[in-house]
Design a protein around this motif. Structure first.
Motif, PDB file in Angstrom:
ATOM      1  N   SER A  13       0.847  -1.200   0.000  1.00  0.00           N
ATOM      2  CA  SER A  13       0.000   0.000   0.000  1.00  0.00           C
ATOM      3  C   SER A  13       0.878   1.244   0.000  1.00  0.00           C
ATOM      4  O   SER A  13       2.080   1.182   0.320  1.00  0.00           O
ATOM      5  N   ILE A  15       3.217   4.302   0.188  1.00  0.00           N
ATOM      6  CA  ILE A  15       4.584   4.649  -0.212  1.00  0.00           C
ATOM      7  C   ILE A  15       5.347   3.395  -0.656  1.00  0.00           C
ATOM      8  O   ILE A  15       6.062   3.413  -1.666  1.00  0.00           O
ATOM      9  N   ASP A  34       4.674  -7.649   3.643  1.00  0.00           N
ATOM     10  CA  ASP A  34       3.553  -6.915   4.252  1.00  0.00           C
ATOM     11  C   ASP A  34       2.690  -7.913   5.021  1.00  0.00           C
ATOM     12  O   ASP A  34       2.708  -9.118   4.727  1.00  0.00           O
ATOM     13  N   CYS A  51       4.517 -11.069   6.026  1.00  0.00           N
ATOM     14  CA  CYS A  51       5.455 -10.871   7.134  1.00  0.00           C
ATOM     15  C   CYS A  51       4.944  -9.783   8.069  1.00  0.00           C
ATOM     16  O   CYS A  51       4.603  -8.687   7.618  1.00  0.00           O
ATOM     17  N   ASP A  52       4.917 -10.099   9.342  1.00  0.00           N
ATOM     18  CA  ASP A  52       4.709  -9.057  10.357  1.00  0.00           C
ATOM     19  C   ASP A  52       6.099  -8.628  10.802  1.00  0.00           C
ATOM     20  O   ASP A  52       6.786  -9.371  11.514  1.00  0.00           O
ATOM     21  N   VAL A  53       6.508  -7.444  10.384  1.00  0.00           N
ATOM     22  CA  VAL A  53       7.898  -7.036  10.637  1.00  0.00           C
ATOM     23  C   VAL A  53       8.199  -6.866  12.125  1.00  0.00           C
ATOM     24  O   VAL A  53       9.365  -6.835  12.516  1.00  0.00           O
ATOM     25  N   ASN A  79      10.056   0.255   5.650  1.00  0.00           N
ATOM     26  CA  ASN A  79       9.042   1.285   5.424  1.00  0.00           C
ATOM     27  C   ASN A  79       7.729   1.031   6.157  1.00  0.00           C
ATOM     28  O   ASN A  79       6.981   1.976   6.393  1.00  0.00           O
ATOM     29  N   TYR A 152       3.735   7.810  17.537  1.00  0.00           N
ATOM     30  CA  TYR A 152       4.274   7.829  16.172  1.00  0.00           C
ATOM     31  C   TYR A 152       5.441   8.798  16.087  1.00  0.00           C
ATOM     32  O   TYR A 152       6.514   8.472  15.565  1.00  0.00           O
ATOM     33  N   LYS A 156       9.425   7.990  15.178  1.00  0.00           N
ATOM     34  CA  LYS A 156      10.067   8.557  13.986  1.00  0.00           C
ATOM     35  C   LYS A 156      11.286   9.401  14.388  1.00  0.00           C
ATOM     36  O   LYS A 156      12.287   9.418  13.676  1.00  0.00           O
ATOM     37  N   VAL A 187       1.290  12.604   3.143  1.00  0.00           N
ATOM     38  CA  VAL A 187       1.093  11.988   1.823  1.00  0.00           C
ATOM     39  C   VAL A 187      -0.225  11.217   1.892  1.00  0.00           C
ATOM     40  O   VAL A 187      -0.481  10.536   2.899  1.00  0.00           O
ATOM     41  N   THR A 189      -2.274   8.338   1.761  1.00  0.00           N
ATOM     42  CA  THR A 189      -2.111   6.875   1.699  1.00  0.00           C
ATOM     43  C   THR A 189      -3.139   6.244   2.633  1.00  0.00           C
ATOM     44  O   THR A 189      -3.990   6.943   3.185  1.00  0.00           O
ATOM     45  N   GLY A 190      -2.973   4.955   2.873  1.00  0.00           N
ATOM     46  CA  GLY A 190      -3.900   4.259   3.769  1.00  0.00           C
ATOM     47  C   GLY A 190      -3.561   4.418   5.238  1.00  0.00           C
ATOM     48  O   GLY A 190      -4.221   3.826   6.097  1.00  0.00           O
TER      49      GLY A 190
END
Ligand SMILES: NC(=O)c1ccc[n+]([C@@H]2O[C@H](COP(=O)([O-])OP(=O)(O)OC[C@H]3O[C@@H](n4cnc5c(N)ncnc54)[C@H](O)[C@@H]3O)[C@@H](O)[C@H]2O)c1
Length: 295
Positions: A13, A15, A34, A51-53, A79, A152, A156, A187, A189-190
């Motif tokens: 999804s 980016i 993802d 994959c669950d990162v 990402n 968040y 970051k 941006v 996105t979802g």
């Protein structure tokens, strides 16, 4: 010759998906990782790996599979990310003790890229010519406070610090890995919860094209495909790139206020290295999960 190989996490999804298509247009082979599958099949130059990162085991299996695909790993975009999962001040109640907060945002946004960098360091060292490039997706919320989503914003900021701190040791003879961070502003996105983007001012929305241009500047996808980047005199490393509207800005850390802090940042490394070398060797050999306190 096998194509250059990229791993993109959060590739189904937003980016990650746009970057995947960008890499495909440059003839890369892309491992799309993802928790959700992409909505369309992007063809034989892609390999989707569920994959669950945030799980070390799942991410380790992802990178093993990615490397085995063409026996190389040239680039990773770490990402995948999520927004907040707790709200301290909206959830307190004077009469009831608080419940343990949901910290998945930290696990997905900060711990998972750390896992990814560690795995990249291993697999990129196994390339025919050792080395590779990594870009983590931080955020403008990693440069400025974003009170609406403090979990968040903290993760970051953490990625910005991790990038600046790890990069100097990553790009040296023997490892040759560059590590950079992208800091996009808003941006479409979802990621945002339903409703946020409704009526969000278009003049404050950053187009995907700005991000793709920044990725090109950090990772030199054409050069990697020609295997030229290792000798390139231009090897961005430790860069933090803010993407806002059509602009990209390379952000330096704050200027040290005095000579002492300048020395702390640039001149004190031999003291740290001496003190940590032996200690970190012990940690590397230790089964820290079995040890009681990891000390
Ligand atoms: N959209 C923005 O405005 C913006 C701005 C700055 C930074 N970012 C960052 O960009 C990155 C990509 O986000 P996006 O905007 O494309 O959002 P998105 O929601 O469209 O894409 C994120 C993808 O990550 C996947 N994902 C979530 N948790 C995962 C996990 N544990 N394991 C594997 N995959 C997982 C999702 O399934 C989704 O496909 C995130 O790190 C985000 O924080 C986004």
């Amino acid at each position: 010759m096998s194509p250059a190989v990229a791993v993109v996490t959060g590739a189904s999804s937003g980016i990650g998906l746009a970057l995947t298509k960008h890499l495909l247009s440059k003839k890369w082979a892309v491992v799309m990782a993802d928790i959700n599958p992409p909505s369309t099949d992007l063809g034989p130059s892609t390999l989707f790996v569920p994959c669950d990162v945030s799980s070390w085991e799942q991410q380790a299996a992802l990178f093993a599979q990615a490397f085995a695909w063409h026996d190389r790993l040239d680039f990773a975009a770490l990402n995948a990310g999520i927004d907040d999962r707790d709200d301290i001040f909206a959830s307190i109640d004077a009469t009831t003790p608080p419940r343990e907060p949901n910290m998945q945002t930290f696990q997905t946004n900060l711990v998972a890229p750390y896992y990814g960098i560690k795995l990249c360091a291993h697999y990129m060292s196994r390339n025919a010519v050792p080395g590779g490039r990594i870009v983590v997706t931080a955020s403008a919320a990693g440069l400025y406070a974003l009170p609406a989503i403090p979990q968040y914003s903290a993760t970051k900021h953490g990625l910005v610090g991790l990038t600046r701190s790890l990069a100097p040791l990553a790009d040296r003879p023997g490892t040759s890995i560059t590590l950079n961070a992208l800091c996009p502003a808003m941006v479409a996105t979802g990621l945002a919860p339903p409703g946020l983007m409704d009526g969000f001012p278009a003049e404050h929305t950053t187009p995907m094209s700005t991000l793709l241009r920044a990725y090109d500047g950090l990772a030199d996808f054409d050069g990697v495909a020609r295997d030229e980047w290792r000798t390139s005199p231009r090897r961005p490393n430790g860069c933090v790139v803010e993407c806002t509207l059509a602009e990209t800005h390379y952000r330096d850390p704050p200027e040290p206020p005095n000579e002492s802090q300048k020395w702390m940042s640039a001149g004190s490394s031999e003291y740290w290295a001496k003190a940590y070398a032996e200690r970190n060797r012990r940690f590397a050999e230790m089964d820290w999960k079995a040890a009681s306190n990891g000390a």
